[in-house]
Design a protein around this motif. Structure first.
Motif, PDB file in Angstrom:
ATOM      1  N   ALA A 159      -7.980 -11.502  23.800  1.00 39.58           N
ATOM      2  CA  ALA A 159      -7.011 -12.499  23.340  1.00 39.58           C
ATOM      3  C   ALA A 159      -5.849 -12.592  24.330  1.00 39.58           C
ATOM      4  CB  ALA A 159      -6.494 -12.133  21.956  1.00 39.58           C
ATOM      5  N   ASP A 187      -4.965 -17.049  17.127  1.00 37.08           N
ATOM      6  CA  ASP A 187      -5.954 -16.146  17.722  1.00 37.08           C
ATOM      7  C   ASP A 187      -6.125 -14.862  16.918  1.00 37.08           C
ATOM      8  OD1 ASP A 187      -6.721 -17.803  19.741  1.00 37.08           O
ATOM      9  OD2 ASP A 187      -5.585 -16.801  21.334  1.00 37.08           O
ATOM     10  N   GLU A 219      -8.536 -15.802  14.263  1.00 39.67           N
ATOM     11  CA  GLU A 219      -9.846 -15.996  14.876  1.00 39.67           C
ATOM     12  C   GLU A 219     -10.481 -14.664  15.259  1.00 39.67           C
ATOM     13  OE1 GLU A 219     -13.271 -17.325  17.024  1.00 39.67           O
ATOM     14  OE2 GLU A 219     -12.115 -18.060  15.305  1.00 39.67           O
ATOM     15  N   TRP A 229     -10.983 -17.985  21.823  1.00 34.77           N
ATOM     16  CA  TRP A 229      -9.521 -17.912  21.939  1.00 34.77           C
ATOM     17  C   TRP A 229      -8.945 -19.266  22.318  1.00 34.77           C
ATOM     18  CZ3 TRP A 229      -8.984 -13.680  19.586  1.00 34.77           C
ATOM     19  CH2 TRP A 229      -9.692 -12.533  19.895  1.00 34.77           C
TER      20      TRP A 229
END
Length: 264
Positions: free
Chosen positions: A209, A245, A248, A261
């Motif tokens: 990330a 992110d 996610e 990302w």
């Protein structure tokens, strides 16, 4: 992968996915840092900091040396012309080493050959170092009347004070094997494997990330000299805890799939 471009100063710029590769290309001068090359490096690093698609940088050199430091021939020619020489931190332009340190994306130095004087300082400014076996590393500035301003500040923060001072005072070189034992080198490999190893390391970083990585670099660099309680309260760089992110990443982990990302 983008087509490499080369500046007049001798800097090759290439993009490999989310990794920007910057290669010093003055092998006939052992990749010495001319004024123009320093300026181009600073410009490229500032661009990397602004480009959300760049998540890691590899800094390499072509030829037998990574970098032999500042271009002493250029400095001498200036002296012969009677030009006023300004110390590194008293110039109208930003210090290259300062910019490397402050670039928010991780920078991996690929040291395929000698990293000495300003070249060693350039490597020290990077976050991680991959080095070939048996290459010389060190700061010979005391032997030529220079100051090793960046190295004098940074080296004692990286290794024991007595060892750092011995290197600074004597100007002697050590091998990359010794530097690895001191923790200055992350990976020690054959010369032909330096660039591929550095690229793999940068790609592994770039796969994570980007907000998290930027946050970690800024927190680590700015919190290094702070008391623990102050460092823990630092709030620098992008906040991954409040990012898309973060959601996610957790979802991808639980769903056993690669994350996508967005840098948001």
């Amino acid at each position: 992968m983008s087509e490499p471009t080369r500046t007049e100063s001798g800097l090759i710029v290439e993009t490999r996915g989310h990794v920007r590769v910057l290669t010093l290309d003055r092998p006939e001068r052992r990749n010495a840092l001319s004024t123009a090359l320093q300026a181009d490096l600073v410009e490229q690093l500032l661009t990397c900091a602004e480009d959300g698609e760049v998540r890691a940088v590899v800094l390499a050199g072509n030829g037998p040396a990574f970098c032999a430091g500042f271009d002493l021939k250029e400095i001498r020619e200036g002296d012969q012309r009677g030009e006023h020489f300004r110390p590194p931190m008293n110039r109208p332009t930003r210090s290259l080493f300062e910019v490397v340190t402050e670039t928010p994306v991780p920078i991996v130095a690929a040291l395929q050959g000698a990293a000495v004087a300003g070249g060693f300082e350039l490597a020290l400014a990077c976050d991680l170092r991959v080095a070939a076996r048996g290459i010389p590393m060190g700061l010979p500035e005391a032997k030529i009347g220079m100051g090793a301003n960046f190295g004098s500040v940074v080296l004692p923060k990286r290794i024991p004070m007595g060892i750092a001072l011995e290197l600074l005072y004597t100007g002697e070189y050590v091998t990359s094997e010794v530097a690895e034992r001191w923790g200055l080198v992350n990976r020690l490999v054959d010369a032909d494997d330096v660039r591929p190893t550095a690229l793999r390391l940068a790609e592994a970083i770039a796969a994570n990330a980007p907000i998290s990585v930027r946050r970690m670099k800024e927190t680590a660099v700015k919190g290094l000299e702070l008391p623990l309680w102050q460092a823990l309260r630092l709030d620098v760089g992008p906040n991954p805890y409040l990012s898309e992110d973060r959601k996610e990443g957790i979802a991808a982990h639980l769903e056993k799939r690669p994350p996508t990302w967005t840098g948001r």
